[in-house]
Design a protein around this motif. Structure first.
Motif, PDB file in Angstrom:
ATOM      1  N   ARG A  52     -34.587 -59.022 -21.661  1.00  0.00           N
ATOM      2  CA  ARG A  52     -33.287 -59.401 -21.115  1.00  0.00           C
ATOM      3  C   ARG A  52     -33.093 -60.919 -21.181  1.00  0.00           C
ATOM      4  O   ARG A  52     -32.048 -61.413 -21.591  1.00  0.00           O
ATOM      5  CB  ARG A  52     -33.182 -58.952 -19.659  1.00  0.00           C
ATOM      6  CG  ARG A  52     -33.072 -57.455 -19.456  1.00  0.00           C
ATOM      7  CD  ARG A  52     -33.096 -57.150 -17.970  1.00  0.00           C
ATOM      8  NE  ARG A  52     -32.845 -55.750 -17.699  1.00  0.00           N
ATOM      9  CZ  ARG A  52     -32.849 -55.226 -16.472  1.00  0.00           C
ATOM     10  NH1 ARG A  52     -33.079 -56.009 -15.437  1.00  0.00           N
ATOM     11  NH2 ARG A  52     -32.602 -53.946 -16.295  1.00  0.00           N
ATOM     12  N   ALA A  53     -34.111 -61.644 -20.756  1.00  0.00           N
ATOM     13  CA  ALA A  53     -34.016 -63.105 -20.729  1.00  0.00           C
ATOM     14  C   ALA A  53     -33.863 -63.669 -22.134  1.00  0.00           C
ATOM     15  O   ALA A  53     -33.132 -64.645 -22.347  1.00  0.00           O
ATOM     16  CB  ALA A  53     -35.250 -63.694 -20.046  1.00  0.00           C
ATOM     17  N   HIS A  54     -34.529 -63.048 -23.106  1.00  0.00           N
ATOM     18  CA  HIS A  54     -34.474 -63.532 -24.479  1.00  0.00           C
ATOM     19  C   HIS A  54     -33.058 -63.465 -25.021  1.00  0.00           C
ATOM     20  O   HIS A  54     -32.570 -64.437 -25.623  1.00  0.00           O
ATOM     21  CB  HIS A  54     -35.412 -62.707 -25.356  1.00  0.00           C
ATOM     22  CG  HIS A  54     -35.418 -63.120 -26.800  1.00  0.00           C
ATOM     23  ND1 HIS A  54     -35.903 -64.329 -27.216  1.00  0.00           N
ATOM     24  CD2 HIS A  54     -34.972 -62.468 -27.911  1.00  0.00           C
ATOM     25  CE1 HIS A  54     -35.775 -64.424 -28.537  1.00  0.00           C
ATOM     26  NE2 HIS A  54     -35.206 -63.315 -28.970  1.00  0.00           N
ATOM     27  N   ARG A  55     -32.361 -62.374 -24.800  1.00  0.00           N
ATOM     28  CA  ARG A  55     -30.989 -62.267 -25.305  1.00  0.00           C
ATOM     29  C   ARG A  55     -30.086 -63.295 -24.644  1.00  0.00           C
ATOM     30  O   ARG A  55     -29.279 -63.943 -25.310  1.00  0.00           O
ATOM     31  CB  ARG A  55     -30.434 -60.859 -25.077  1.00  0.00           C
ATOM     32  CG  ARG A  55     -28.962 -60.788 -25.440  1.00  0.00           C
ATOM     33  CD  ARG A  55     -28.384 -59.415 -25.556  1.00  0.00           C
ATOM     34  NE  ARG A  55     -26.990 -59.509 -25.969  1.00  0.00           N
ATOM     35  CZ  ARG A  55     -26.226 -58.456 -26.260  1.00  0.00           C
ATOM     36  NH1 ARG A  55     -26.721 -57.239 -26.192  1.00  0.00           N
ATOM     37  NH2 ARG A  55     -24.962 -58.638 -26.619  1.00  0.00           N
ATOM     38  N   TYR A  56     -30.210 -63.446 -23.338  1.00  0.00           N
ATOM     39  CA  TYR A  56     -29.356 -64.396 -22.636  1.00  0.00           C
ATOM     40  C   TYR A  56     -29.574 -65.816 -23.152  1.00  0.00           C
ATOM     41  O   TYR A  56     -28.622 -66.566 -23.397  1.00  0.00           O
ATOM     42  CB  TYR A  56     -29.617 -64.337 -21.133  1.00  0.00           C
ATOM     43  CG  TYR A  56     -28.943 -65.462 -20.377  1.00  0.00           C
ATOM     44  CD1 TYR A  56     -27.557 -65.505 -20.252  1.00  0.00           C
ATOM     45  CD2 TYR A  56     -29.697 -66.491 -19.826  1.00  0.00           C
ATOM     46  CE1 TYR A  56     -26.936 -66.550 -19.580  1.00  0.00           C
ATOM     47  CE2 TYR A  56     -29.083 -67.533 -19.155  1.00  0.00           C
ATOM     48  CZ  TYR A  56     -27.709 -67.560 -19.035  1.00  0.00           C
ATOM     49  OH  TYR A  56     -27.101 -68.600 -18.388  1.00  0.00           O
ATOM     50  N   ARG A  57     -30.839 -66.205 -23.343  1.00  0.00           N
ATOM     51  CA  ARG A  57     -31.123 -67.553 -23.825  1.00  0.00           C
ATOM     52  C   ARG A  57     -30.526 -67.788 -25.207  1.00  0.00           C
ATOM     53  O   ARG A  57     -29.949 -68.853 -25.483  1.00  0.00           O
ATOM     54  CB  ARG A  57     -32.632 -67.807 -23.851  1.00  0.00           C
ATOM     55  CG  ARG A  57     -33.234 -68.117 -22.488  1.00  0.00           C
ATOM     56  CD  ARG A  57     -34.624 -68.702 -22.632  1.00  0.00           C
ATOM     57  NE  ARG A  57     -35.550 -67.745 -23.220  1.00  0.00           N
ATOM     58  CZ  ARG A  57     -36.312 -66.918 -22.511  1.00  0.00           C
ATOM     59  NH1 ARG A  57     -36.253 -66.948 -21.187  1.00  0.00           N
ATOM     60  NH2 ARG A  57     -37.130 -66.081 -23.105  1.00  0.00           N
ATOM     61  N   LEU A  58     -30.648 -66.802 -26.096  1.00  0.00           N
ATOM     62  CA  LEU A  58     -30.097 -66.942 -27.445  1.00  0.00           C
ATOM     63  C   LEU A  58     -28.577 -67.118 -27.400  1.00  0.00           C
ATOM     64  O   LEU A  58     -28.020 -67.981 -28.098  1.00  0.00           O
ATOM     65  CB  LEU A  58     -30.453 -65.716 -28.290  1.00  0.00           C
ATOM     66  CG  LEU A  58     -31.881 -65.620 -28.818  1.00  0.00           C
ATOM     67  CD1 LEU A  58     -32.064 -64.330 -29.587  1.00  0.00           C
ATOM     68  CD2 LEU A  58     -32.196 -66.816 -29.708  1.00  0.00           C
ATOM     69  N   GLU A  59     -27.904 -66.293 -26.593  1.00  0.00           N
ATOM     70  CA  GLU A  59     -26.448 -66.373 -26.548  1.00  0.00           C
ATOM     71  C   GLU A  59     -25.986 -67.660 -25.872  1.00  0.00           C
ATOM     72  O   GLU A  59     -24.969 -68.244 -26.267  1.00  0.00           O
ATOM     73  CB  GLU A  59     -25.891 -65.143 -25.834  1.00  0.00           C
ATOM     74  CG  GLU A  59     -26.104 -63.877 -26.651  1.00  0.00           C
ATOM     75  CD  GLU A  59     -25.538 -62.646 -25.988  1.00  0.00           C
ATOM     76  OE1 GLU A  59     -25.286 -62.698 -24.760  1.00  0.00           O
ATOM     77  OE2 GLU A  59     -25.351 -61.635 -26.684  1.00  0.00           O
ATOM     78  N   ARG A  60     -26.734 -68.104 -24.877  1.00  0.00           N
ATOM     79  CA  ARG A  60     -26.381 -69.362 -24.216  1.00  0.00           C
ATOM     80  C   ARG A  60     -26.522 -70.531 -25.182  1.00  0.00           C
ATOM     81  O   ARG A  60     -25.679 -71.443 -25.196  1.00  0.00           O
ATOM     82  CB  ARG A  60     -27.286 -69.564 -23.002  1.00  0.00           C
ATOM     83  CG  ARG A  60     -26.997 -70.824 -22.198  1.00  0.00           C
ATOM     84  CD  ARG A  60     -28.014 -70.978 -21.077  1.00  0.00           C
ATOM     85  NE  ARG A  60     -29.367 -71.118 -21.607  1.00  0.00           N
ATOM     86  CZ  ARG A  60     -30.466 -71.100 -20.866  1.00  0.00           C
ATOM     87  NH1 ARG A  60     -30.381 -70.906 -19.559  1.00  0.00           N
ATOM     88  NH2 ARG A  60     -31.654 -71.246 -21.408  1.00  0.00           N
ATOM     89  N   GLU A  61     -27.578 -70.519 -25.993  1.00  0.00           N
ATOM     90  CA  GLU A  61     -27.809 -71.614 -26.931  1.00  0.00           C
ATOM     91  C   GLU A  61     -26.803 -71.628 -28.073  1.00  0.00           C
ATOM     92  O   GLU A  61     -26.622 -72.665 -28.728  1.00  0.00           O
ATOM     93  CB  GLU A  61     -29.236 -71.509 -27.495  1.00  0.00           C
ATOM     94  CG  GLU A  61     -30.321 -71.779 -26.453  1.00  0.00           C
ATOM     95  CD  GLU A  61     -31.705 -71.405 -26.938  1.00  0.00           C
ATOM     96  OE1 GLU A  61     -31.813 -70.952 -28.110  1.00  0.00           O
ATOM     97  OE2 GLU A  61     -32.666 -71.540 -26.163  1.00  0.00           O
ATOM     98  N   HIS A  62     -26.155 -70.481 -28.324  1.00  0.00           N
ATOM     99  CA  HIS A  62     -25.192 -70.396 -29.417  1.00  0.00           C
ATOM    100  C   HIS A  62     -23.781 -70.140 -28.896  1.00  0.00           C
ATOM    101  O   HIS A  62     -22.980 -69.455 -29.528  1.00  0.00           O
ATOM    102  CB  HIS A  62     -25.602 -69.299 -30.395  1.00  0.00           C
ATOM    103  CG  HIS A  62     -26.894 -69.575 -31.110  1.00  0.00           C
ATOM    104  ND1 HIS A  62     -28.126 -69.228 -30.581  1.00  0.00           N
ATOM    105  CD2 HIS A  62     -27.157 -70.195 -32.294  1.00  0.00           C
ATOM    106  CE1 HIS A  62     -29.084 -69.606 -31.420  1.00  0.00           C
ATOM    107  NE2 HIS A  62     -28.527 -70.197 -32.460  1.00  0.00           N
TER     108      HIS A  62
END
Length: 283
Positions: A223-233
């Protein structure tokens, strides 16, 4: 003219409320600080417990809606959501017995019945809820029709609550694939996105001691991995504000006794964050 008609397809400010079970009380404090400062959404996007809280705000996007939600959380007990917890039937055995879930969804249905509207179209603000297709493993978005079914699906934590069938398809908790769904805010072209997660994505994880704890941590990492990716992009020109959440420490999934404390702590932290953000922005 309704708010829906006023803004049409132009989404200026989105509130994104992530999942987090009994930590959803944190979002009440965050909402209280936002509305106190006149920050009001044009669209509400929710996952799991964030969908439940978001429904209350979509129906009454004002301090009165927050106050009503706060009253609910301050009086909520574990037995209201997990009725059998009060009879001593607790423990990991619930998650290995026959059947699709450790608990029924009677408590959740009762909680949802607290909402004063039954269909998405009756809410004062556009409102989106995410769930996960059990068969396909992809996210499914709901923003029209029956609210109860969508909320039950979005909050159907795997193994804890039963899957929910909608139009012949079984759904489980939206947090499995999109726990903090800022992607929907980007899709809707929001210019300002306020992220109300409960702070459980990036906290340091404790050493697991049991097999199911390893499983739960694996889900949390994904869950955290997806959120971090979308936040960074995040798209250019989108202002993204992730509201602070207090460190809770260890808390059982069915323990709601600390909700009043978490509301107050989240309110104080968010108020300070918003005041600091306002001072940092140009006039």
């Amino acid at each position: 003219m309704t708010i829906r008609e006023m803004f049409g397809h132009r989404t200026r400010t989105a509130f994104v409320l992530g999942g987090g079970g009994n930590l959803g009380s944190i979002q009440v404090g965050q909402l209280k600080a936002l509305f106190e400062r006149g920050i009001v959404p044009d669209v509400v996007i929710g996952c799991s417990v964030g969908a439940l809280n978001g429904a209350a705000i979509a129906d009454d996007p004002a301090m009165t809606g927050v106050e009503r939600l706060e009253q609910l959380w301050r009086g909520l007990a574990g037995k209201d959501i997990f009725p059998s917890s009060s009879f001593g039937s607790r423990g990991p055995w619930r998650f290995v017995r026959n059947g699709l879930s450790a608990y029924g969804d009677t408590g959740l249905r009762q909680l949802i019945s607290w909402l004063p509207f039954e269909r998405f179209e009756e809410a004062k603000l556009p409102f989106w809820v995410v769930a996960t297709s059990l068969r396909l493993g992809v996210e499914r978005w709901f923003n029209h029709g029956d609210v109860t079914a969508a909320l039950l699906a979005s909050t159907a934590l795997p193994g804890v609550f039963p899957p929910v069938t909608i139009d012949g398809e079984d759904y489980i908790d939206g947090g499995v694939v999109n726990n903090v769904p800022i992607s929907k805010a980007f899709d809707l072209k929001a210019r300002k996105v306020y992220v109300l997660d409960v702070g459980n994505l990036e906290r340091e994880r404790t050493q697991p001691k049991r097999p199911y704890e390893v499983l739960m941590q694996a889900v949390s990492i994904a869950r955290a991995h997806r959120y971090r990716l979308e936040r960074e992009h995040a798209p250019e020109k989108v202002e993204l504000y992730r509201l602070p959440a207090p460190d809770v420490g260890r808390l059982r999934y069915d323990d709601f006794t600390r909700s009043p404390e978490l509301i107050d702590r989240a309110y104080i932290d968010t108020k300070a964050y918003l005041d600091g953000t306002a001072r940092a922005l140009p006039a």
